[in-house]
Design a protein around this motif. Structure first.
Motif, PDB file in Angstrom:
ATOM      1  N   TRP A   9       0.831  -1.205   0.000  1.00 56.99           N
ATOM      2  CA  TRP A   9       0.000   0.000   0.000  1.00 56.99           C
ATOM      3  C   TRP A   9       0.865   1.254   0.000  1.00 56.99           C
ATOM      4  O   TRP A   9       0.553   2.267  -0.616  1.00 56.99           O
ATOM      5  CB  TRP A   9      -0.923  -0.014   1.232  1.00 56.99           C
ATOM      6  CG  TRP A   9      -1.466   1.321   1.562  1.00 56.99           C
ATOM      7  CD1 TRP A   9      -2.259   2.099   0.768  1.00 56.99           C
ATOM      8  CD2 TRP A   9      -1.229   2.070   2.753  1.00 56.99           C
ATOM      9  NE1 TRP A   9      -2.535   3.283   1.401  1.00 56.99           N
ATOM     10  CE2 TRP A   9      -1.915   3.287   2.622  1.00 56.99           C
ATOM     11  CE3 TRP A   9      -0.514   1.819   3.929  1.00 56.99           C
ATOM     12  CZ2 TRP A   9      -1.905   4.260   3.625  1.00 56.99           C
ATOM     13  CZ3 TRP A   9      -0.501   2.785   4.917  1.00 56.99           C
ATOM     14  CH2 TRP A   9      -1.195   3.981   4.760  1.00 56.99           C
ATOM     15  N   HIS A  23       1.941   0.411  15.144  1.00 56.85           N
ATOM     16  CA  HIS A  23       0.561  -0.014  15.393  1.00 56.85           C
ATOM     17  C   HIS A  23       0.404  -1.031  16.512  1.00 56.85           C
ATOM     18  O   HIS A  23      -0.708  -1.297  16.942  1.00 56.85           O
ATOM     19  CB  HIS A  23      -0.056  -0.575  14.099  1.00 56.85           C
ATOM     20  CG  HIS A  23      -0.312   0.483  13.070  1.00 56.85           C
ATOM     21  ND1 HIS A  23      -0.719   0.205  11.785  1.00 56.85           N
ATOM     22  CD2 HIS A  23      -0.246   1.837  13.159  1.00 56.85           C
ATOM     23  CE1 HIS A  23      -0.870   1.340  11.116  1.00 56.85           C
ATOM     24  NE2 HIS A  23      -0.584   2.347  11.924  1.00 56.85           N
ATOM     25  N   TRP A  27      -3.073  -2.150  18.396  1.00 54.13           N
ATOM     26  CA  TRP A  27      -3.702  -3.491  18.371  1.00 54.13           C
ATOM     27  C   TRP A  27      -3.956  -3.982  19.795  1.00 54.13           C
ATOM     28  O   TRP A  27      -5.011  -4.549  20.077  1.00 54.13           O
ATOM     29  CB  TRP A  27      -2.796  -4.496  17.645  1.00 54.13           C
ATOM     30  CG  TRP A  27      -2.441  -4.130  16.237  1.00 54.13           C
ATOM     31  CD1 TRP A  27      -3.199  -3.399  15.347  1.00 54.13           C
ATOM     32  CD2 TRP A  27      -1.231  -4.462  15.543  1.00 54.13           C
ATOM     33  NE1 TRP A  27      -2.524  -3.269  14.157  1.00 54.13           N
ATOM     34  CE2 TRP A  27      -1.320  -3.910  14.245  1.00 54.13           C
ATOM     35  CE3 TRP A  27      -0.089  -5.173  15.891  1.00 54.13           C
ATOM     36  CZ2 TRP A  27      -0.303  -4.066  13.296  1.00 54.13           C
ATOM     37  CZ3 TRP A  27       0.920  -5.321  14.954  1.00 54.13           C
ATOM     38  CH2 TRP A  27       0.802  -4.770  13.671  1.00 54.13           C
ATOM     39  N   GLY A  48      -7.705  -5.978   5.644  1.00 51.50           N
ATOM     40  CA  GLY A  48      -6.592  -5.029   5.490  1.00 51.50           C
ATOM     41  C   GLY A  48      -5.479  -5.379   6.444  1.00 51.50           C
ATOM     42  O   GLY A  48      -4.941  -4.529   7.149  1.00 51.50           O
ATOM     43  N   ASN A  50      -2.358  -6.307   6.122  1.00 50.72           N
ATOM     44  CA  ASN A  50      -0.974  -5.912   5.877  1.00 50.72           C
ATOM     45  C   ASN A  50      -0.035  -7.107   6.156  1.00 50.72           C
ATOM     46  O   ASN A  50      -0.229  -8.172   5.578  1.00 50.72           O
ATOM     47  CB  ASN A  50      -0.636  -4.659   6.692  1.00 50.72           C
ATOM     48  CG  ASN A  50       0.663  -4.023   6.254  1.00 50.72           C
ATOM     49  OD1 ASN A  50       1.672  -4.140   6.929  1.00 50.72           O
ATOM     50  ND2 ASN A  50       0.652  -3.360   5.128  1.00 50.72           N
ATOM     51  N   ASP A  71      -6.028  -8.672   2.174  1.00 50.57           N
ATOM     52  CA  ASP A  71      -5.481  -7.352   1.843  1.00 50.57           C
ATOM     53  C   ASP A  71      -5.385  -7.283   0.316  1.00 50.57           C
ATOM     54  O   ASP A  71      -5.498  -8.301  -0.371  1.00 50.57           O
ATOM     55  CB  ASP A  71      -4.084  -7.180   2.479  1.00 50.57           C
ATOM     56  CG  ASP A  71      -3.714  -5.730   2.691  1.00 50.57           C
ATOM     57  OD1 ASP A  71      -3.622  -5.295   3.858  1.00 50.57           O
ATOM     58  OD2 ASP A  71      -3.523  -5.010   1.674  1.00 50.57           O
ATOM     59  N   HIS A 112      -7.982  -2.455  11.346  1.00 47.36           N
ATOM     60  CA  HIS A 112      -7.304  -1.340  12.026  1.00 47.36           C
ATOM     61  C   HIS A 112      -6.733  -0.404  10.965  1.00 47.36           C
ATOM     62  O   HIS A 112      -5.871  -0.786  10.176  1.00 47.36           O
ATOM     63  CB  HIS A 112      -6.186  -1.846  12.947  1.00 47.36           C
ATOM     64  CG  HIS A 112      -5.426  -0.701  13.564  1.00 47.36           C
ATOM     65  ND1 HIS A 112      -4.212  -0.267  13.100  1.00 47.36           N
ATOM     66  CD2 HIS A 112      -5.766   0.153  14.569  1.00 47.36           C
ATOM     67  CE1 HIS A 112      -3.814   0.768  13.802  1.00 47.36           C
ATOM     68  NE2 HIS A 112      -4.732   1.058  14.693  1.00 47.36           N
ATOM     69  N   GLU A 113      -7.242   0.812  10.955  1.00 45.80           N
ATOM     70  CA  GLU A 113      -6.825   1.873  10.030  1.00 45.80           C
ATOM     71  C   GLU A 113      -6.865   1.401   8.576  1.00 45.80           C
ATOM     72  O   GLU A 113      -5.887   1.528   7.829  1.00 45.80           O
ATOM     73  CB  GLU A 113      -5.439   2.424  10.414  1.00 45.80           C
ATOM     74  CG  GLU A 113      -5.434   3.153  11.751  1.00 45.80           C
ATOM     75  CD  GLU A 113      -6.374   4.386  11.819  1.00 45.80           C
ATOM     76  OE1 GLU A 113      -7.022   4.707  10.812  1.00 45.80           O
ATOM     77  OE2 GLU A 113      -6.456   4.986  12.903  1.00 45.80           O
TER      78      GLU A 113
END
Ligand SMILES: C[S@@+](CC[C@H](N)C(=O)[O-])C[C@H]1O[C@@H](n2cnc3c(N)ncnc32)[C@H](O)[C@@H]1O
Length: 229
Positions: A9, A23, A27, A48, A50, A71, A112-113
Motif C-alpha cells: 500500500w 501499530h 492493536w 486489510g 498488511n 489485503d 485497524h486503520e
C-alpha cells in the motif's frame, strides 16, 4: 497502480515496515477494549491485514480457532505468510478470498486503520454483512476522519506515501454505511490505554504530547458494528 497490481500500500518499504512498531500498541488497545473475553472456537477476519501483525498479536492473548487475513497488497501478504508459524491463520488477497464466495463464515471481524482508505464504504459494509454470521461484531478502528483536527495535515502526509487515493470521510459516513447495511452501530474513543509512546521528533502526526493525548481521547475511534440478523 491498480489495486489488482498492488505490491504494498505504501510507496516506500520504510513506511511499510514502520507499521508494525507504530501499530502494535493500537492493536493491544483494541484487544483490551473488546467485549469478548475468549475467542476459543471462533473464526476471525482481519480486513486489510498488511503483514499480519494484528492476527499474531490477537492469537497471543485471545487464541482463536482460525484467522483469515485479507489485503490488496501482495508483498505485505507474503510477509504475513512468512511470519505465520504457530498461528492458525491464512493470508490471501481480497480477490483470491472472495473468489471462493464465502458467506456467513466469521464469528468476528477486525480492521485497524483500513476503512478510511476504502473507495466505497457502502460496498464494504455490504461485504462485511455477507462475511459475518448473524449477530457477529466487526471492530473497525480509525482516527482518520474529517472531525480529527489533525486530519488537514495528515491527509496530504498520508497521500504522499499511499499508492491509492485517500478519501475524506466523516465519522457519520462510517456509521451511515453500516446502519444502512443492517448493522447495529456503536463506538468509543480509544482513550488512554496505559502509557502513550512519546516521539519528540514527530512533527507531522502529533505536534505535541497534548495533541497526541487529545487524539486518543477524542479522535481515534473504535467502532463496533454488529450484524443484526
Ligand atoms: C494503514 S494500513 C493498516 C494495516 C494494518 N491493518 C495495521 O494495523 O497495521 C492499511 C492497509 O489496508 C490495506 N488496504 C487498502 N485498501 C484496501 C482494500 N480495498 N481492501 C483490503 N485492504 C486494503 C492496505 O494494503 C494496507 O495494508
Amino acid at each position: 497502480m491498480t489495486a489488482a497490481q498492488l505490491k504494498t500500500w505504501t510507496t516506500t518499504q520504510e513506511e511499510e515496515d514502520r507499521m508494525y512498531d507504530g501499530h502494535l500498541h493500537h492493536w493491544r488497545a483494541m484487544i483490551a477494549l473488546m467485549a469478548e473475553q475468549t475467542l476459543a472456537g471462533k473464526k476471525v477476519l482481519d480486513f486489510g491485514c498488511n503483514q499480519g501483525g494484528f492476527l499474531r498479536t490477537l492469537y497471543k492473548s485471545r487464541p482463536y480457532e482460525m484467522g483469515v487475513g485479507i489485503d490488496i497488497a501482495a508483498e505485505s501478504l507474503a510477509v504475513a505468510r512468512q511470519k505465520a508459524a504457530g498461528i492458525p491463520a491464512v493470508y490471501e488477497t481480497v480477490a483470491e478470498f472472495l473468489g471462493k464466495q464465502p458467506q456467513n463464515l466469521f464469528d468476528m471481524a477486525f480492521s485497524h486503520e483500513v476503512i478510511y482508505l476504502l473507495p466505497d464504504l457502502a460496498a464494504h459494509a455490504q461485504l462485511m454483512r455477507t462475511l459475518l454470521k448473524p449477530g457477529a461484531p466487526y471492530y473497525a478502528a480509525t482516527g482518520c476522519h474529517t472531525e480529527n483536527p489533525l486530519w488537514k495535515d495528515w491527509h496530504p502526509a498520508i497521500s504522499a506515501y499511499s499508492n491509492i487515493p485517500v478519501p475524506h470521510y466523516s465519522l457519520n459516513d462510517y456509521v451511515a454505511a453500516f446502519v444502512q447495511a443492517g448493522f447495529h452501530a456503536e463506538f468509543r474513543p480509544f482513550g488512554i490505554q496505559g502509557f502513550i509512546p512519546a516521539e519528540p521528533d514527530d512533527k507531522v502526526y502529533f505536534p505535541s504530547p497534548a495533541a497526541k493525548a487529545d487524539y486518543y481521547a477524542r479522535s481515534k475511534m473504535l467502532f463496533r458494528f454488529t450484524r443484526k440478523d
